[in-house]
Design a protein around this motif. Structure first.
Motif, PDB file in Angstrom:
ATOM      1  N   GLN A 168       0.815  -1.231   0.000  1.00 12.72           N
ATOM      2  CA  GLN A 168       0.000   0.000   0.000  1.00 12.72           C
ATOM      3  C   GLN A 168       0.841   1.270   0.000  1.00 12.72           C
ATOM      4  N   LYS A 225       2.736   4.542  -0.511  1.00 17.45           N
ATOM      5  CA  LYS A 225       2.595   5.626  -1.500  1.00 17.45           C
ATOM      6  C   LYS A 225       3.610   6.713  -1.189  1.00 17.45           C
ATOM      7  N   PHE A 226       4.166   7.296  -2.243  1.00 18.26           N
ATOM      8  CA  PHE A 226       5.116   8.383  -2.048  1.00 18.26           C
ATOM      9  C   PHE A 226       4.422   9.574  -1.398  1.00 18.26           C
ATOM     10  N   ARG A 229       5.114   4.517   8.161  1.00 16.59           N
ATOM     11  CA  ARG A 229       5.864   5.021   7.010  1.00 16.59           C
ATOM     12  C   ARG A 229       7.194   4.291   6.833  1.00 16.59           C
ATOM     13  N   LEU A 253       8.598   2.853  -7.155  1.00 15.34           N
ATOM     14  CA  LEU A 253       8.218   3.676  -6.000  1.00 15.34           C
ATOM     15  C   LEU A 253       9.399   4.572  -5.622  1.00 15.34           C
ATOM     16  N   PHE A 290       7.522   7.325   2.338  1.00 15.11           N
ATOM     17  CA  PHE A 290       6.460   6.530   1.725  1.00 15.11           C
ATOM     18  C   PHE A 290       5.507   6.096   2.837  1.00 15.11           C
ATOM     19  N   THR A 334       7.842  -3.458  -1.529  1.00 14.15           N
ATOM     20  CA  THR A 334       6.506  -2.875  -1.699  1.00 14.15           C
ATOM     21  C   THR A 334       5.831  -3.407  -2.967  1.00 14.15           C
ATOM     22  N   GLN A 390       6.423  -2.656  -5.969  1.00  8.89           N
ATOM     23  CA  GLN A 390       6.163  -1.563  -6.908  1.00  8.89           C
ATOM     24  C   GLN A 390       7.446  -1.283  -7.678  1.00  8.89           C
TER      25      GLN A 390
END
Ligand SMILES: Nc1nc2c(ncn2[C@@H]2O[C@H](COP(=O)(O)OP(=O)(O)OP(=O)(O)O)[C@@H](O)[C@H]2O)c(=O)[nH]1
Ligand SMILES: [Mg+2]
Length: 212
Positions: free
Chosen positions: A10, A12-13, A77, A54, A70, A49, A51
């Motif tokens: 999950q 996210k930057f 985080r 990311l 992130f 992650t 991704q």
């Protein structure tokens, strides 16, 4: 046991901060990824992650000069710290980012664990030992992650893990040592277990069992 769900997916930057004043509130839980330039921090973050892009990776050491944040959820985080100990960078630039790095480590209360990434072919350099000793001194759990394990034959990689464990045996209560390859996704499950543990993420199944 591996987490049934990888909550790190999950992530996210949120922001790239030049110093801790530009980070969000010092609350919840943060886990920092630290290591010499080119050790594979950003690659490991992308692998864990799941991704592809990311965190930015690069063949040019010193790519990550800011504190990259992130968020997994409201309270948790992952932090990609600027690489340390890279010589071929202008002194002024180097000084500035070493200062923001040490400030982050010293002042950030929500920091719950540090992943110290080291190329498995060159583990435990002086700067890595400084980072590890500082963490232990501050009673912060460390995951010493020996990266790019695909560069060694599996026997040699295992031997290095054992050697590093032995060298860090005095701090065994706070330090775990694992090998890892972002390229081959080797060691991923073990690392995810440790990180979920630090982040206080428990499997829903386990909670149900505990409640019965
Ligand atoms: N073979 C192999 N190469 C890797 C692995 N992980 C990273 N690399 C390579 O190592 C180089 C540096 O990786 P990064 O993830 O950008 O390293 P970093 O620690 O974030 O570097 P800085 O941001 O400069 O501090 C890149 O060329 C990656 O492709 C791995 O598991 N195996
Ligand atoms: Mg990086």
């Amino acid at each position: 046991m591996s987490p049934k769900q990888n909550h790190l997916r999950q992530a996210k930057f949120v922001t790239s901060a030049p110093d801790i004043r530009h980070l969000g509130e010092d609350s919840g839980i943060e886990i920092a990824f630290a290591g010499r330039s080119n050790a594979g921090k950003s690659s490991a973050l992308n692998c864990l992650t799941e991704q592809k892009a990311l965190a930015r990776t690069s063949k040019t050491p010193g790519r990550t000069q800011l504190i990259n944040v992130f968020a997994i959820d409201e309270d948790r985080r992952l932090i990609d710290l600027p690489g340390y100990g890279f010589a071929q960078v202008p002194l002024e630039v180097k000084k500035k980012w070493q200062a923001s790095l040490s400030e982050y480590l010293q002042e950030r209360d929500c920091l719950r664990g540090i992943v110290v990434l080291m190329d498995i072919r060159h583990p435990l350099k002086d700067v890595d030992m400084q980072m590890i000793e500082w963490s232990v001194h501050n009673r912060l759990p460390v995951l010493a992650l020996l990266t790019k394990s695909d560069k060694l034959k599996s026997g040699a990689a295992k031997n290095t893990v054992l050697k590093v464990r032995k060298e860090l045996a005095a701090y065994a209560d706070l330090i775990q040592v694992e090998s890892f390859s972002s390229l081959k996704k080797a060691g991923k499950e073990r690392v995810l277990n440790i990180l979920h543990d630090w982040l206080g993420i428990v499997d829903e199944d386990e909670i149900e069992q505990a409640e019965q």
